[in-house]
Design a protein around this motif. Structure first.
Motif, mmCIF file in Angstrom:
data_model
loop_
_atom_site.group_PDB
_atom_site.id
_atom_site.type_symbol
_atom_site.label_atom_id
_atom_site.label_comp_id
_atom_site.label_asym_id
_atom_site.label_seq_id
_atom_site.Cartn_x
_atom_site.Cartn_y
_atom_site.Cartn_z
ATOM 1 N N HIS A 57 -109.404 -15.813 -24.082
ATOM 2 C CA HIS A 57 -110.858 -15.864 -24.253
ATOM 3 C C HIS A 57 -111.240 -16.844 -25.367
ATOM 4 N N GLU A 71 -111.072 -20.296 -23.966
ATOM 5 C CA GLU A 71 -112.222 -20.539 -23.076
ATOM 6 C C GLU A 71 -113.478 -20.825 -23.892
ATOM 7 N N GLN A 72 -113.697 -20.048 -24.947
ATOM 8 C CA GLN A 72 -114.879 -20.242 -25.790
ATOM 9 C C GLN A 72 -114.817 -21.576 -26.519
ATOM 10 N N LEU A 100 -115.942 -24.222 -24.151
ATOM 11 C CA LEU A 100 -117.408 -24.237 -24.026
ATOM 12 C C LEU A 100 -118.066 -24.884 -25.245
ATOM 13 N N LEU A 101 -117.558 -24.562 -26.437
ATOM 14 C CA LEU A 101 -118.099 -25.175 -27.651
ATOM 15 C C LEU A 101 -117.912 -26.687 -27.629
#
Length: 95
Positions: free
Chosen positions: A42, A45-46, A49-50
Motif C-alpha cells: 500500500h 501504491e501511495q 500516486l504522489l
C-alpha cells in the motif's frame, strides 16, 4: 501493536517507521515520519500516486508560471521518497 497483516493484504512486509521527510526549522529535525506497521504494498501504491500528482503539478506549474505548484511538486516528491524508503526497509527486514 498488532504486527499481523490481514489476509488479502500484500506480502511485501510492513513499514518500519524510520523514514522521514521535510526539514524542520531546527537542523537535523524532520517534520514528518512514515508510521510503522503499514503494508509495504500500500505504501508503494501511495508513493506512485504522489509521484503522479507531483508530475502533474510540476508540469502545470512550469507551463502556467505558478511557482506554488512547483513547490507542491517538490514536497509531494519528498513524501513519496519517504514512503518508498520506508517500504524498502520493511521489505529488507522481512527477509
Amino acid at each position: 501493536m498488532d504486527k499481523t497483516v490481514p489476509e488479502g493484504t500484500g506480502t511485501l512486509g510492513l513499514t518500519v517507521g524510520s523514514a522521514s521527510c521535510m526539514d524542520g526549522v531546527i537542523k537535523g529535525k524532520r517534520l514528518f515520519r512514515v508510521k510503522a506497521g503499514n503494508c509495504c504494498n500500500h505504501a508503494i501504491e501511495q508513493a506512485s500516486l504522489l509521484l503522479d500528482c507531483s508530475r502533474r503539478a510540476s508540469f502545470i506549474g512550469v507551463m502556467d508560471d505558478e511557482p506554488v505548484l512547483v513547490w507542491a511538486s517538490h514536497f509531494l516528491c519528498e513524501m513519496a521518497k519517504a514512503l518508498m524508503d520506508d517500504a524498502h526497509m520493511g521489505m529488507r527486514k522481512q527477509r
